[in-house]
Design a protein around this motif. Sequence first.
Motif, PDB file in Angstrom:
ATOM      1  N   LEU A 180       0.827  -1.208   0.000  1.00 28.49           N
ATOM      2  CA  LEU A 180       0.000   0.000   0.000  1.00 28.49           C
ATOM      3  C   LEU A 180       0.862   1.259   0.000  1.00 28.49           C
ATOM      4  N   ILE A 181       1.855   1.304   0.886  1.00 30.94           N
ATOM      5  CA  ILE A 181       2.720   2.484   0.960  1.00 30.94           C
ATOM      6  C   ILE A 181       3.479   2.659  -0.355  1.00 30.94           C
ATOM      7  N   SER A 182       3.950   1.556  -0.924  1.00 32.69           N
ATOM      8  CA  SER A 182       4.651   1.625  -2.208  1.00 32.69           C
ATOM      9  C   SER A 182       3.761   2.236  -3.280  1.00 32.69           C
ATOM     10  N   LYS A 183       2.494   1.799  -3.334  1.00 34.96           N
ATOM     11  CA  LYS A 183       1.555   2.328  -4.331  1.00 34.96           C
ATOM     12  C   LYS A 183       1.298   3.821  -4.112  1.00 34.96           C
ATOM     13  N   MET A 184       1.089   4.194  -2.831  1.00 37.75           N
ATOM     14  CA  MET A 184       0.783   5.593  -2.543  1.00 37.75           C
ATOM     15  C   MET A 184       1.965   6.492  -2.893  1.00 37.75           C
ATOM     16  N   LEU A 185       3.166   6.051  -2.543  1.00 38.67           N
ATOM     17  CA  LEU A 185       4.350   6.853  -2.852  1.00 38.67           C
ATOM     18  C   LEU A 185       4.581   6.949  -4.351  1.00 38.67           C
ATOM     19  N   LEU A 186       4.248   5.883  -5.078  1.00 44.10           N
ATOM     20  CA  LEU A 186       4.383   5.900  -6.525  1.00 44.10           C
ATOM     21  C   LEU A 186       3.465   6.955  -7.140  1.00 44.10           C
ATOM     22  N   ILE A 187       2.211   6.967  -6.686  1.00 48.32           N
ATOM     23  CA  ILE A 187       1.242   7.938  -7.208  1.00 48.32           C
ATOM     24  C   ILE A 187       1.645   9.363  -6.825  1.00 48.32           C
ATOM     25  N   LEU A 188       2.055   9.548  -5.571  1.00 48.64           N
ATOM     26  CA  LEU A 188       2.473  10.879  -5.128  1.00 48.64           C
ATOM     27  C   LEU A 188       3.696  11.351  -5.908  1.00 48.64           C
ATOM     28  N   LYS A 189       4.616  10.423  -6.187  1.00 44.73           N
ATOM     29  CA  LYS A 189       5.819  10.762  -6.938  1.00 44.73           C
ATOM     30  C   LYS A 189       5.455  11.305  -8.321  1.00 44.73           C
ATOM     31  N   LYS A 190       4.451  10.708  -8.930  1.00 45.79           N
ATOM     32  CA  LYS A 190       4.007  11.159 -10.254  1.00 45.79           C
ATOM     33  C   LYS A 190       3.385  12.549 -10.196  1.00 45.79           C
ATOM     34  N   HIS A 191       2.975  12.965  -8.996  1.00 43.55           N
ATOM     35  CA  HIS A 191       2.437  14.308  -8.794  1.00 43.55           C
ATOM     36  C   HIS A 191       3.476  15.243  -8.175  1.00 43.55           C
ATOM     37  N   GLY A 192       4.732  14.803  -8.228  1.00 41.64           N
ATOM     38  CA  GLY A 192       5.822  15.652  -7.751  1.00 41.64           C
ATOM     39  C   GLY A 192       5.986  15.707  -6.248  1.00 41.64           C
ATOM     40  N   VAL A 193       5.439  14.725  -5.528  1.00 41.70           N
ATOM     41  CA  VAL A 193       5.525  14.706  -4.058  1.00 41.70           C
ATOM     42  C   VAL A 193       6.378  13.522  -3.610  1.00 41.70           C
ATOM     43  N   GLY A 194       7.469  13.798  -2.900  1.00 40.43           N
ATOM     44  CA  GLY A 194       8.345  12.753  -2.390  1.00 40.43           C
ATOM     45  C   GLY A 194       8.268  12.657  -0.878  1.00 40.43           C
ATOM     46  N   ILE A 195       9.064  11.765  -0.316  1.00 41.41           N
ATOM     47  CA  ILE A 195       9.060  11.590   1.138  1.00 41.41           C
ATOM     48  C   ILE A 195       9.467  12.869   1.854  1.00 41.41           C
ATOM     49  N   SER A 196      10.424  13.596   1.297  1.00 42.95           N
ATOM     50  CA  SER A 196      10.851  14.852   1.919  1.00 42.95           C
ATOM     51  C   SER A 196       9.713  15.865   1.944  1.00 42.95           C
ATOM     52  N   ASP A 197       8.851  15.838   0.913  1.00 45.29           N
ATOM     53  CA  ASP A 197       7.696  16.748   0.875  1.00 45.29           C
ATOM     54  C   ASP A 197       6.668  16.363   1.930  1.00 45.29           C
ATOM     55  N   ILE A 198       6.480  15.057   2.118  1.00 53.09           N
ATOM     56  CA  ILE A 198       5.553  14.594   3.159  1.00 53.09           C
ATOM     57  C   ILE A 198       6.063  15.028   4.529  1.00 53.09           C
ATOM     58  N   ALA A 199       7.366  14.841   4.760  1.00 55.52           N
ATOM     59  CA  ALA A 199       7.963  15.238   6.038  1.00 55.52           C
ATOM     60  C   ALA A 199       7.793  16.735   6.266  1.00 55.52           C
ATOM     61  N   ARG A 200       8.023  17.517   5.217  1.00 56.47           N
ATOM     62  CA  ARG A 200       7.892  18.974   5.333  1.00 56.47           C
ATOM     63  C   ARG A 200       6.435  19.366   5.602  1.00 56.47           C
ATOM     64  N   ASN A 201       5.500  18.701   4.952  1.00 53.00           N
ATOM     65  CA  ASN A 201       4.072  18.986   5.143  1.00 53.00           C
ATOM     66  C   ASN A 201       3.649  18.743   6.583  1.00 53.00           C
ATOM     67  N   LEU A 202       4.233  17.712   7.209  1.00 50.03           N
ATOM     68  CA  LEU A 202       3.884  17.365   8.592  1.00 50.03           C
ATOM     69  C   LEU A 202       4.833  17.970   9.619  1.00 50.03           C
ATOM     70  N   SER A 203       5.811  18.771   9.134  1.00 50.08           N
ATOM     71  CA  SER A 203       6.811  19.383  10.015  1.00 50.08           C
ATOM     72  C   SER A 203       7.551  18.329  10.827  1.00 50.08           C
TER      73      SER A 203
END
Length: 362
Positions: free
Chosen positions: A304-327
């Motif tokens: 599930l996490i792999s799929k979600m990260l794949l989709i987010l990556k295609k929208h220009g969102v990476g793990i660093s962006d998730i971390a930044r969004n959640l501070s």
Amino acid sequence: MIFNPSRLKLARQRRQYTIKALSEKVGLTSRMVSEYEKERCSSIPPEKTVSAFAQALNYPESFFFEGELTDQIEQKSVSFRSAKSMKASNMHAAIGAGIIGELLNSYFESKFQLVQPKLPELVGEDPELAASMLRSELALGEKSISNMVHILESLGVRVYSLDENTQAVDAFSFWKNDIPFVFLNTKKSGERSRFDAAHELAHLILHKNDEVQGRDKEREADAFAAHFLMPKNTVLSRTNRFLTVSDVIKLKKNWKVSAMALIVHMKNVGAITEWHYKNLIIEASKLGLRTNEIDGIERERSKLISKMLLILKKHGVGISDIARNLSLPYDEVSSMLFDFEVVHRNENPTRSNKKPSLRLVK
């Protein structure tokens, strides 16, 4: 912006600092740090003190000014296998990981339509019968389970990884707002992690809302895990009274379990005698199989996490962006997402007709 004491406490516990240790790092008295952590602190830390906290704990300053963490996870609601022998610092750090897991889950739920929990209600059921009932419900028959993490996720369980530098925290689970969570320590072998996943599944379905923990509950969870991963009939049909440890090492591949777990289960289901069991344990111990595996399997990861990260990556969102969004610090986020540093664009996950396809919510 309002400083939130609960976030200072969370960051400190995640880094496993005592109040005294943190006070020494930031040049304050223990009493002052303790005051800043109080739910209704009478004084607000100045900007330079917040900066000192952020630097000492390696957390973004913005983290301390995000929403209040009022809906905390109660220690009594979390299942820890070795709760009595665990250090308080390990336990608090693990519960802190659970809180961060909730923050991550809220983020993903804001982006995706996730599978809703559909765990059966088997509270108080006999572990062996419960394992058989769940296998039947999942149409598994008596075949080997290919991936325990995928089974959990198909049932709507939110599964996250742990990078705790201690063997004291095998795994843990809890229900929060009718959502089941499981956290698996990546320091464990692939076989032991699978057993941990099945063990935590047992707690979720057999001990939901049961605040009484203890050896009996742990034995029940172990029994469920063993029967769920290694159906009795298949074990009886593949074992005999002449088994050696070499045979066990070959056999364990059928169920992807540790050699020790298989030996114990063979004894419990009557496949081998007590004498045979003791001899196998002695031989296995000499080979170091209490802590390691021969011909081990890869550790299971979240689909599930792999799929979600794949989709987010295609929208220009990476793990660093998730971390930044959640501070949150990057290391806290990446370590809980099974360290999916790179999401391959050519990944083509198979779809099941029983589950809705994952899509980004806009």
